[in-house]
Design a protein around this motif. Sequence first.
Motif, PDB file in Angstrom:
ATOM      1  N   THR A  87      48.842  39.924  67.843  1.00  0.00           N
ATOM      2  CA  THR A  87      49.423  41.090  68.476  1.00  0.00           C
ATOM      3  C   THR A  87      49.292  40.987  69.988  1.00  0.00           C
ATOM      4  O   THR A  87      48.763  40.015  70.514  1.00  0.00           O
ATOM      5  CB  THR A  87      48.839  42.394  67.913  1.00  0.00           C
ATOM      6  N   TYR A  88      49.795  42.004  70.667  1.00  0.00           N
ATOM      7  CA  TYR A  88      49.999  41.934  72.107  1.00  0.00           C
ATOM      8  C   TYR A  88      48.690  42.016  72.882  1.00  0.00           C
ATOM      9  O   TYR A  88      47.650  42.437  72.368  1.00  0.00           O
ATOM     10  CB  TYR A  88      50.950  43.040  72.553  1.00  0.00           C
ATOM     11  N   HIS A  89      48.752  41.634  74.144  1.00  0.00           N
ATOM     12  CA  HIS A  89      47.583  41.603  75.022  1.00  0.00           C
ATOM     13  C   HIS A  89      46.933  42.982  75.105  1.00  0.00           C
ATOM     14  O   HIS A  89      47.585  43.990  75.346  1.00  0.00           O
ATOM     15  CB  HIS A  89      47.997  41.148  76.422  1.00  0.00           C
ATOM     16  N   GLY A  90      45.624  43.018  74.869  1.00  0.00           N
ATOM     17  CA  GLY A  90      44.865  44.256  74.991  1.00  0.00           C
ATOM     18  C   GLY A  90      44.694  45.023  73.697  1.00  0.00           C
ATOM     19  O   GLY A  90      43.946  46.009  73.663  1.00  0.00           O
ATOM     20  N   ALA A  91      45.339  44.585  72.610  1.00  0.00           N
ATOM     21  CA  ALA A  91      45.241  45.315  71.337  1.00  0.00           C
ATOM     22  C   ALA A  91      44.183  44.703  70.421  1.00  0.00           C
ATOM     23  O   ALA A  91      44.317  44.722  69.192  1.00  0.00           O
ATOM     24  CB  ALA A  91      46.600  45.340  70.647  1.00  0.00           C
ATOM     25  N   ASP A  92      43.113  44.188  70.992  1.00  0.00           N
ATOM     26  CA  ASP A  92      42.096  43.461  70.217  1.00  0.00           C
ATOM     27  C   ASP A  92      41.432  44.338  69.164  1.00  0.00           C
ATOM     28  O   ASP A  92      41.224  43.898  68.029  1.00  0.00           O
ATOM     29  CB  ASP A  92      41.042  42.891  71.166  1.00  0.00           C
ATOM     30  N   LYS A  93      41.065  45.552  69.537  1.00  0.00           N
ATOM     31  CA  LYS A  93      40.408  46.435  68.560  1.00  0.00           C
ATOM     32  C   LYS A  93      41.346  46.747  67.399  1.00  0.00           C
ATOM     33  O   LYS A  93      40.937  46.727  66.226  1.00  0.00           O
ATOM     34  CB  LYS A  93      39.934  47.723  69.231  1.00  0.00           C
ATOM     35  N   PHE A  94      42.593  47.044  67.718  1.00  0.00           N
ATOM     36  CA  PHE A  94      43.612  47.306  66.695  1.00  0.00           C
ATOM     37  C   PHE A  94      43.712  46.135  65.725  1.00  0.00           C
ATOM     38  O   PHE A  94      43.776  46.314  64.495  1.00  0.00           O
ATOM     39  CB  PHE A  94      44.946  47.574  67.391  1.00  0.00           C
ATOM     40  N   LEU A  95      43.695  44.917  66.259  1.00  0.00           N
ATOM     41  CA  LEU A  95      43.806  43.719  65.420  1.00  0.00           C
ATOM     42  C   LEU A  95      42.561  43.537  64.559  1.00  0.00           C
ATOM     43  O   LEU A  95      42.658  43.287  63.350  1.00  0.00           O
ATOM     44  CB  LEU A  95      44.029  42.488  66.300  1.00  0.00           C
ATOM     45  N   LEU A  96      41.373  43.643  65.153  1.00  0.00           N
ATOM     46  CA  LEU A  96      40.135  43.469  64.387  1.00  0.00           C
ATOM     47  C   LEU A  96      40.009  44.525  63.297  1.00  0.00           C
ATOM     48  O   LEU A  96      39.578  44.227  62.175  1.00  0.00           O
ATOM     49  CB  LEU A  96      38.929  43.525  65.326  1.00  0.00           C
ATOM     50  N   ASP A  97      40.372  45.757  63.607  1.00  0.00           N
ATOM     51  CA  ASP A  97      40.316  46.822  62.606  1.00  0.00           C
ATOM     52  C   ASP A  97      41.285  46.551  61.462  1.00  0.00           C
ATOM     53  O   ASP A  97      40.981  46.806  60.286  1.00  0.00           O
ATOM     54  CB  ASP A  97      40.649  48.170  63.245  1.00  0.00           C
ATOM     55  N   THR A  98      42.466  46.014  61.783  1.00  0.00           N
ATOM     56  CA  THR A  98      43.462  45.705  60.756  1.00  0.00           C
ATOM     57  C   THR A  98      42.975  44.600  59.832  1.00  0.00           C
ATOM     58  O   THR A  98      43.097  44.691  58.604  1.00  0.00           O
ATOM     59  CB  THR A  98      44.800  45.303  61.402  1.00  0.00           C
ATOM     60  N   VAL A  99      42.411  43.544  60.413  1.00  0.00           N
ATOM     61  CA  VAL A  99      41.903  42.434  59.598  1.00  0.00           C
ATOM     62  C   VAL A  99      40.782  42.920  58.685  1.00  0.00           C
ATOM     63  O   VAL A  99      40.727  42.555  57.501  1.00  0.00           O
ATOM     64  CB  VAL A  99      41.421  41.278  60.502  1.00  0.00           C
ATOM     65  N   LEU A 100      39.892  43.761  59.203  1.00  0.00           N
ATOM     66  CA  LEU A 100      38.820  44.316  58.377  1.00  0.00           C
ATOM     67  C   LEU A 100      39.411  45.162  57.244  1.00  0.00           C
ATOM     68  O   LEU A 100      38.936  45.113  56.103  1.00  0.00           O
ATOM     69  CB  LEU A 100      37.880  45.163  59.238  1.00  0.00           C
ATOM     70  N   ASP A 101      40.445  45.918  57.537  1.00  0.00           N
ATOM     71  CA  ASP A 101      41.066  46.809  56.565  1.00  0.00           C
ATOM     72  C   ASP A 101      41.751  46.037  55.438  1.00  0.00           C
ATOM     73  O   ASP A 101      41.696  46.430  54.271  1.00  0.00           O
ATOM     74  CB  ASP A 101      42.086  47.689  57.297  1.00  0.00           C
ATOM     75  N   ILE A 102      42.365  44.924  55.770  1.00  0.00           N
ATOM     76  CA  ILE A 102      43.196  44.195  54.806  1.00  0.00           C
ATOM     77  C   ILE A 102      42.449  43.062  54.099  1.00  0.00           C
ATOM     78  O   ILE A 102      42.890  42.565  53.063  1.00  0.00           O
ATOM     79  CB  ILE A 102      44.445  43.624  55.535  1.00  0.00           C
ATOM     80  N   TYR A 103      41.291  42.661  54.619  1.00  0.00           N
ATOM     81  CA  TYR A 103      40.658  41.406  54.205  1.00  0.00           C
ATOM     82  C   TYR A 103      40.325  41.370  52.708  1.00  0.00           C
ATOM     83  O   TYR A 103      40.640  40.393  52.019  1.00  0.00           O
ATOM     84  CB  TYR A 103      39.397  41.146  55.029  1.00  0.00           C
ATOM     85  N   ALA A 104      39.691  42.425  52.174  1.00  0.00           N
ATOM     86  CA  ALA A 104      39.304  42.424  50.761  1.00  0.00           C
ATOM     87  C   ALA A 104      40.531  42.323  49.866  1.00  0.00           C
ATOM     88  O   ALA A 104      40.546  41.579  48.876  1.00  0.00           O
ATOM     89  CB  ALA A 104      38.500  43.678  50.441  1.00  0.00           C
ATOM     90  N   SER A 105      41.583  43.061  50.206  1.00  0.00           N
ATOM     91  CA  SER A 105      42.813  43.012  49.418  1.00  0.00           C
ATOM     92  C   SER A 105      43.463  41.635  49.489  1.00  0.00           C
ATOM     93  O   SER A 105      44.006  41.130  48.497  1.00  0.00           O
ATOM     94  CB  SER A 105      43.785  44.085  49.924  1.00  0.00           C
ATOM     95  N   LEU A 106      43.401  41.004  50.659  1.00  0.00           N
ATOM     96  CA  LEU A 106      43.933  39.639  50.808  1.00  0.00           C
ATOM     97  C   LEU A 106      43.221  38.670  49.874  1.00  0.00           C
ATOM     98  O   LEU A 106      43.858  37.861  49.194  1.00  0.00           O
ATOM     99  CB  LEU A 106      43.758  39.152  52.255  1.00  0.00           C
ATOM    100  N   GLN A 107      41.891  38.758  49.841  1.00  0.00           N
ATOM    101  CA  GLN A 107      41.134  37.830  49.000  1.00  0.00           C
ATOM    102  C   GLN A 107      41.428  38.062  47.523  1.00  0.00           C
ATOM    103  O   GLN A 107      41.461  37.113  46.730  1.00  0.00           O
ATOM    104  CB  GLN A 107      39.634  37.954  49.292  1.00  0.00           C
ATOM    105  N   ASP A 108      41.652  39.326  47.130  1.00  0.00           N
ATOM    106  CA  ASP A 108      42.037  39.607  45.747  1.00  0.00           C
ATOM    107  C   ASP A 108      43.364  38.935  45.412  1.00  0.00           C
ATOM    108  O   ASP A 108      43.518  38.335  44.338  1.00  0.00           O
ATOM    109  CB  ASP A 108      42.172  41.121  45.534  1.00  0.00           C
ATOM    110  N   GLN A 109      44.326  39.034  46.326  1.00  0.00           N
ATOM    111  CA  GLN A 109      45.636  38.423  46.084  1.00  0.00           C
ATOM    112  C   GLN A 109      45.569  36.903  46.085  1.00  0.00           C
ATOM    113  O   GLN A 109      46.292  36.236  45.343  1.00  0.00           O
ATOM    114  CB  GLN A 109      46.643  38.916  47.127  1.00  0.00           C
ATOM    115  N   VAL A 110      44.685  36.347  46.919  1.00  0.00           N
ATOM    116  CA  VAL A 110      44.483  34.889  46.918  1.00  0.00           C
ATOM    117  C   VAL A 110      43.959  34.447  45.559  1.00  0.00           C
ATOM    118  O   VAL A 110      44.410  33.438  44.996  1.00  0.00           O
ATOM    119  CB  VAL A 110      43.491  34.473  48.031  1.00  0.00           C
ATOM    120  N   SER A 111      43.031  35.210  45.008  1.00  0.00           N
ATOM    121  CA  SER A 111      42.472  34.880  43.693  1.00  0.00           C
ATOM    122  C   SER A 111      43.547  34.934  42.619  1.00  0.00           C
ATOM    123  O   SER A 111      43.628  34.051  41.760  1.00  0.00           O
ATOM    124  CB  SER A 111      41.338  35.858  43.363  1.00  0.00           C
ATOM    125  N   ILE A 112      44.400  35.947  42.679  1.00  0.00           N
ATOM    126  CA  ILE A 112      45.488  36.070  41.702  1.00  0.00           C
ATOM    127  C   ILE A 112      46.443  34.882  41.821  1.00  0.00           C
ATOM    128  O   ILE A 112      46.839  34.268  40.820  1.00  0.00           O
ATOM    129  CB  ILE A 112      46.246  37.396  41.905  1.00  0.00           C
TER     130      ILE A 112
END
Length: 605
Positions: free
Chosen positions: A447-472
């Motif tokens: 994402t764009y310059h300066g949106a680091d917190k937004f990006l880190l929060d998004t990755v934290l939010d989506i990470y568990a669901s991503l790993q579930d889909q990877v397993s599937i």
Amino acid sequence: MSKTLSLIKTNASNPKVWIVAGITVAGIILVAAETRRRRKEVIIDREDFGAFLERFELAPFPQPPPPAARLPLSGLTFAVKDIFDVNGYVTGFGSPDWQRTHEPTDQTAVVITALLENGAKCVGKTVMDELAFGITGENKHYGAPTNPIMPSNIPGGSSSGSAVAVAAELVDFALGTDTIGCVRIPSTFCGILGFRPSHGAVSTIGIVPNSQSLDAIGCFARDASTLHRVGHVLLKLKAVEPRRGRQLVFADDLFQLSKVPKQKTVHVVSKAVEKLSGYQPPKHVNFSQFVASNVPSLKVFSQHSTNLQNGISALLALSSVMVSLQRYEFKTNHEEWFKDVKPRLGPEVSHCVLAAINTKYENVKNLYKVKTEMRAALQSLLKDDGILVIPTIADPPLKLNSKKRYSTEFHDRACTLLSIASMSGGCQVSVPLGKHDGCPISVSFVTYHGADKFLLDTVLDIYASLQDQVSIASNSAPLPDVNGNMDASELLKEKGNAAFKGMQWSKAVNYYTEAIKLNGTNATYYNNRAAANLELGCFQQAEEDCNKAISLDKKNVKAYLRRGTARESLHCYKEALQDFKHALVLEPQNKVANLAEKRLRKLVS
């Protein structure tokens, strides 16, 4: 002859002279010993996967007394790339010649102090590519740290040791620097998370610069929670409620560069956010075309990108600007040292450094102009809530000590993807998504310059669901993949076909349904689902699917045959007869339609 030896020679019979001389020599030995301690010959411990150049401990700051909260990084250990200053040690910059010609530093990098202040303990310095110029992780002098998940393959560089230390669970997290991909490449090849912050968001005081307009301090972690905590400390962020309202933007043209089926990348990410709140329907863009239209200064450099693949000429031009900018600034920083010392370098690094030193740079202002325009373009595309989704790198890790070495194609394909964050100054997190053909794969969220917190929060939010889909995805039956770029909906159709042949009718219906969700304009998907519904005795659903298939393709013979069968089973003989007659108009020799038409004619009469 030294003064000490002259004194001994002149007054050899005087005992006092011998005492003075002994003290003097002892002092010299002590000083030499201390110098050797700080500049000792580096012996790499292969039991530590060859990740560490030097082991030491920098203790964390003490915990505050209760009722104050524990420090956020309390109990975590970390290592740092040999580009960071640590008080009392020589910063080696990945080169024995650099180490030999520099004194121990009297400062510790600001970022290391920040981590110690927040409770983490530093346990050593890690191997890196010479002068931070390589992307393979192979160092002529110290060897390549062993990739824990693919020991016969490169770990990626230049922050190779830091990535390996995390992947091998030797530390909880590690620091690296990222200029043109030096964190993102090894994080992908070692199967861990890697974070490149926005340019300038983390202090670079106390690191040796490679190219200050591109350098960013990044970090590695094995899980999203640790990455989130470390990222907040690096960026000096306050823990507030994460911002919701997000939209993923898939760069469809860039996924065509990857040999990994989109079923394991695009589809995994799409499914991961499907049931999460706060996500708008995803967008799809041709990112290279967008860059070509919104970064006008690239036209000056487009003539250097004549070998085009899949229409990515704009990004090839962008990557060439990135490489030119890196080399120009490296020359400005280190040309004098290089010419004085004439360091011994590995072949790839030597090629890059010589190109940097020997090139006469023109259009330097345009290099920086492209960077400014690229930052504005990414902000324009993503607005306040957008996150670009791309493959982190196009190719799997190369074999170690390969005779072929890495080709220009490998380098160009890598830089095409890596140039987006480097040249926009934006932030990027690479996230592992399992393996394909035994090699680690990942996608990156940018994402764009300066949106680091937004990006880190998004990755934290989506990470568990991503790993579930990877397993599937990893537990699903493998599918034939003709060209490595098969559309995700086509892969789902093939899964449905495989289930159908195995007489797993319900599973086939589910796969065809998922394919329809991704592409609702393909008549074949409805037609195939109708066939599975017929086997299940779901005749009304089969009829509805055939209606949709025929509306999309008026000459679909199979759709008329299957609708006729469904209608006959529902005792709608006149309608069924019309369907089989229509099939015979399209295919006069069709035996199934001919037999059904005769049978139904008798029933109707």
